[in-house]
Design a protein around this motif. Structure first.
Motif, PDB file in Angstrom:
ATOM      1  N   PRO A 156      46.504  32.326  31.808  1.00 48.89           N
ATOM      2  CA  PRO A 156      45.083  32.632  31.630  1.00 48.89           C
ATOM      3  C   PRO A 156      44.445  33.236  32.867  1.00 48.89           C
ATOM      4  O   PRO A 156      44.720  32.824  33.992  1.00 48.89           O
ATOM      5  N   ALA A 157      43.585  34.213  32.654  1.00 48.14           N
ATOM      6  CA  ALA A 157      42.823  34.823  33.741  1.00 48.14           C
ATOM      7  C   ALA A 157      41.497  34.080  33.856  1.00 48.14           C
ATOM      8  O   ALA A 157      40.520  34.412  33.196  1.00 48.14           O
ATOM      9  N   ILE A 158      41.473  33.023  34.653  1.00 50.60           N
ATOM     10  CA  ILE A 158      40.271  32.219  34.840  1.00 50.60           C
ATOM     11  C   ILE A 158      39.405  32.900  35.894  1.00 50.60           C
ATOM     12  O   ILE A 158      39.838  33.128  37.025  1.00 50.60           O
ATOM     13  N   ASN A 159      38.156  33.203  35.547  1.00 46.51           N
ATOM     14  CA  ASN A 159      37.307  33.931  36.485  1.00 46.51           C
ATOM     15  C   ASN A 159      36.177  33.055  36.999  1.00 46.51           C
ATOM     16  O   ASN A 159      36.022  31.890  36.615  1.00 46.51           O
ATOM     17  N   TYR A 160      35.349  33.644  37.856  1.00 46.29           N
ATOM     18  CA  TYR A 160      34.287  32.894  38.519  1.00 46.29           C
ATOM     19  C   TYR A 160      33.217  32.436  37.532  1.00 46.29           C
ATOM     20  O   TYR A 160      32.574  31.397  37.732  1.00 46.29           O
ATOM     21  N   THR A 161      33.009  33.193  36.470  1.00 46.15           N
ATOM     22  CA  THR A 161      32.016  32.801  35.464  1.00 46.15           C
ATOM     23  C   THR A 161      32.337  31.416  34.902  1.00 46.15           C
ATOM     24  O   THR A 161      31.449  30.567  34.760  1.00 46.15           O
ATOM     25  N   LEU A 162      33.593  31.179  34.586  1.00 47.13           N
ATOM     26  CA  LEU A 162      33.987  29.866  34.072  1.00 47.13           C
ATOM     27  C   LEU A 162      33.713  28.768  35.082  1.00 47.13           C
ATOM     28  O   LEU A 162      33.241  27.685  34.731  1.00 47.13           O
ATOM     29  N   SER A 163      33.975  29.046  36.343  1.00 45.69           N
ATOM     30  CA  SER A 163      33.728  28.050  37.389  1.00 45.69           C
ATOM     31  C   SER A 163      32.250  27.698  37.471  1.00 45.69           C
ATOM     32  O   SER A 163      31.877  26.532  37.639  1.00 45.69           O
TER      33      SER A 163
END
Length: 369
Positions: A281-288
């Motif tokens: 998965p490409a977890i990005n800053y938005t999710l954080s």
């Protein structure tokens, strides 16, 4: 209809406003519009909302510098008031194909400066009108981004000859959709399984096994806050709140939080971006940032742990397995919120949070494939 230059359009529009005190009677609108493309319908709906700002108008600024910063010049063609709804209209005129490239940048700058000179409480207090004889791809893309992604209202008009006079014709929304169809994109949906655990779970004298059940109203409010934050940053995703019936005794509730990324195929074809082609998965800053909203909302009494970063397919199966279909609430924003709204408007009311959510998510995935 060809004006010699932008000043000619300005002069014509100024005279029109001084004589009539409104724009609406000069705007030519088709009797009906209906498209099979939901984005085209969304653009049309934005155009129609803008019309309420044109029923009565007065010129507040006419080719005047509205910047309060020394040495900086911001000169919108017109800023009009709209007494009917206590709103304002930014009018940008373009009469050359090359000049239209800068229209989006200029309009964004004008909108920002307006907060310093006018009593604006939110972005719904004003609209943007673009009058142009030329609509190149960059300008079309700007309009699509403003309306479909940023949820801001824009009205696009083209000067046309009608008999002996001139009208401002509403541009066909399908023109903007065609500019989007030239790009092939892939939608990627990734996220976290977020466990919610009573902070007293390791203290026998304080632990109450029923306390988490009493917190459900707070969790529902938390999801509302999560949705508001996600919409504020123009994210597109969704969240499920569910009861965790897994054998693990400490985490009684969980949230499946997902965020979508629209990635151009030309981007993911490059080897340096191979993560977008893999199952990782490409977890990005938005999710954080969205995880932080959850943590900050319950940190005084709940332990929050974001774990199992993965794709929607994987996390959906985890949720179905561990919840035993005991899903309490579903919230969606961006494209997924639009899908949910369409379902409600068409009368597809499903009194089950799990089925509502699965249907809305599947709809977005099907439309993007």
């Amino acid at each position: 209809m060809n004006f010699q230059n932008e000043k000619a359009i300005q002069d014509w529009l100024r005279e029109l406003l001084e004589q009539k005190g409104e724009l609406r009677s000069t705007i030519s609108v088709p009797d009906t519009f209906r498209s099979t493309n939901p984005d085209a319908n969304a653009i049309w709906a934005s155009f129609m909302r803008c019309l309420s700002f044109t029923l009565s108008n007065e010129i507040l600024y006419d080719d005047a510098n509205i910047s309060k910063d020394k040495g900086k010049v911001l000169r919108p063609d017109f800023i009009l008031n709209s007494p009917e709804n206590s709103g304002y209209v930014i009018v940008e005129i373009k009469n050359a194909a090359k000049a239209t490239r800068e229209a989006g940048t200029e309009l964004s700058a004008y909108a920002s400066a307006m907060r310093n000179i006018l009593p604006i409480s939110s972005e719904d207090d004003y609209i943007k009108i673009i009058i142009s004889q030329y609509w190149p791809t960059l300008l079309e893309r700007y309009v699509c981004t403003e309306i479909l992604t940023n949820r801001r209202d824009v009205l696009c008009l083209r000067p046309d000859r009608k008999g002996e006079g001139i009208v401002l014709s509403v541009v066909n929304p399908e023109c903007f959709i065609r500019s989007l169809s030239n790009y092939s994109n892939k939608i990627i949906i990734n996220g976290y399984h977020i466990s919610l655990t009573d902070s007293n779970v390791y203290f026998r004298n304080k632990f109450d096994e029923h306390r988490m059940d009493k917190c459900v109203p707070g969790f529902l409010n938390l999801l509302d806050n999560l949705k508001s934050r996600a919409e504020h940053i123009n994210a597109s995703g969704f969240a499920f709140l569910w009861k965790d019936h897994h054998s693990h005794p400490t985490s009684q509730y969980a949230i499946t939080l997902m965020n979508s990324i629209t990635v151009p195929q030309t981007f993911i074809s490059k080897p340096q971006f191979r993560n977008y082609n893999s199952d990782y998965p490409a977890i990005n800053y938005t999710l954080s940032r969205l995880v932080d909203v959850i943590t900050e909302g319950v940190e005084d009494f709940i332990m929050v742990e974001a774990e199992c970063p993965n794709t929607w397919e994987v996390l959906r199966n985890v949720m179905l397995l561990q919840s035993h279909n005991d899903v309490i609430s579903f919230k969606a924003w961006g494209n997924f919120g639009d899908s949910l709204d369409r379902s409600y408007r068409s009368g597809n009311i499903i009194n089950n949070a799990l089925n509502i959510g699965i249907t809305a998510v599947s709809d977005v995935i099907d439309r993007s494939s």
